[in-house]
Design an enzyme around this catalytic site. Structure first.
Site, mmCIF file in Angstrom:
data_model
loop_
_atom_site.group_PDB
_atom_site.id
_atom_site.type_symbol
_atom_site.label_atom_id
_atom_site.label_comp_id
_atom_site.label_asym_id
_atom_site.label_seq_id
_atom_site.Cartn_x
_atom_site.Cartn_y
_atom_site.Cartn_z
ATOM 1 N N HIS A 243 0.783 -1.400 0.064
ATOM 2 C CA HIS A 243 0.088 0.008 -0.092
ATOM 3 C C HIS A 243 0.903 1.264 0.003
ATOM 4 O O HIS A 243 0.886 2.008 -0.974
ATOM 5 C CB HIS A 243 -0.883 0.105 1.187
ATOM 6 C CG HIS A 243 -1.911 -0.963 1.125
ATOM 7 N ND1 HIS A 243 -2.938 -1.256 0.536
ATOM 8 C CD2 HIS A 243 -2.072 -1.875 2.029
ATOM 9 C CE1 HIS A 243 -3.722 -2.100 0.653
ATOM 10 N NE2 HIS A 243 -3.436 -2.823 1.692
ATOM 11 N N ASP A 244 1.523 1.490 1.109
ATOM 12 C CA ASP A 244 2.324 2.710 1.396
ATOM 13 C C ASP A 244 3.548 2.748 0.161
ATOM 14 O O ASP A 244 3.699 4.138 -0.262
ATOM 15 C CB ASP A 244 2.565 2.972 2.712
ATOM 16 C CG ASP A 244 1.531 3.122 3.643
ATOM 17 O OD1 ASP A 244 0.523 3.514 3.225
ATOM 18 O OD2 ASP A 244 1.916 3.231 4.902
#
Ligand SMILES: [Ca+2]
Length: 319
Positions: A243-244
């Site tokens: 995700h990040d």
């Protein structure tokens, strides 16, 4: 203008946030200027301790500005069941509090942008509370950053009949997200779960990190177990979404995003859960109900996951 991106990172430092700091530190075209902490994947105090731990591991001397411990309204949802109670998979790391940088996160976000107009990029990896608090001080804040890239949101509405995805960052503080998506900006980029959930670190890539044994890769796999335990319930395999890290990748190399749409983003409620959507259906049409006008957000709708994952692994396994 320098080709190095000078980045302020706002993070609720859980496992994928820690991976992102490892990735940024390994990219020669990125410089982490400051880090601000926020609750979310873990309590804010743990996020600050984790930032201190990771930056020390990387030999980085960057100020850590302490941020919000709860959303603008209501109570936070701390994701201890995903990231471990300490945010780094409960591996027992010695994580002293980082030195007090002497300024709250929201004030630091404003000051840094005013001192370096148009020079810094803001990468937001947690609930958007610190950004919303900073916008209360300076409503034009985002126009002072070269770009604001955030991990959060759900992209356009998905095709009818398909699964709805919610991201924890918007859901943790819908009011803050609403302030962010309606604020004036130069460039605001939304890297949502519509693209991060399909950017997967699979078994062979995890094995490559494990085999490399570099300081960065060793730590990256040390903290993986609780994350793998959580995500195996989704896919029946011990693999994780990046995700990040993907948001950081797109900040540094916009070419990782192969398609995007520009348009207003609203925060919408679906039962008890809040999502941020581009106000367009999967067909590119406006939704069948009135929505609030907002300046255009660059909403990433497709990514070259294979090229990004290869770059992520290459950076973390570099000697
Ligand atoms: Ca995060």
């Amino acid at each position: 203008m320098s080709t190095t991106r000078r980045i302020v990172v706002d993070t609720d430092t859980g496992i994928d946030d820690a991976h992102t700091l490892l990735y940024l530190a390994g990219r020669p075209d990125a410089e982490i200027v400051a880090v601000t902490s926020v609750y979310g994947n873990c309590e804010e105090e743990d996020a600050a301790r984790n930032i201190g731990y990771v930056t020390r591991l990387l030999g980085l001397d960057v100020p850590v500005f302490r941020g919000a411990g709860k959303p603008l309204e209501g109570a936070p949802h701390i994701a201890g069941y995903v990231h471990g109670l300490d945010g780094l998979g409960d591996r027992g790391f010695d994580r002293p509090e980082p030195p007090d940088a002497g300024e709250p996160a929201a004030e630091a976000l404003v000051r840094l942008a005013r001192e370096n107009p148009g020079e810094l990029d803001l990468l937001a990896l947690g609930p958007l509370t610190n950004l919303a608090l900073a916008l209360r001080i300076d409503p034009d804040l985002f126009t002072r950053y070269r770009s604001v890239v955030l991990m959060g949101g759900s992209g356009p509405y998905p095709p009818p009949g398909t699964h709805l995805t919610v991201d924890a960052n918007v859901n943790n503080d819908p009011a803050a997200a609403r302030a962010v998506f309606s604020a004036p900006r130069g460039e605001l980029v939304m890297v949502g779960v519509n693209v991060t959930s399909v950017t997967l670190l699979k078994e062979h890539a995890i094995a490559a990190l494990r085999a490399a044994g570099t300081p960065r890769s060793r730590f990256a796999v040390q903290i993986l177990d609780s994350y793998l335990d959580f995500y195996q319930q989704h896919w029946g395999r011990r693999i994780i979404p990046l995700h990040d890290p993907l948001a950081a990748g797109i900040l540094l190399d916009p070419g990782f995003a192969t398609e995007y749409a520009l348009g207003p983003v609203n925060v919408v409620w679906h039962g008890p859960q809040a999502r941020a959507h581009l106000m367009r259906t999967a067909d590119g049409l406006p939704p069948a109900f009135p929505y609030e006008p907002a300046p255009p957000t660059k909403v990433i709708t497709a990514v070259d996951s294979a090229r990004f994952v290869a770059d992520f692994v290459e950076v973390l396994t570099r000697p």
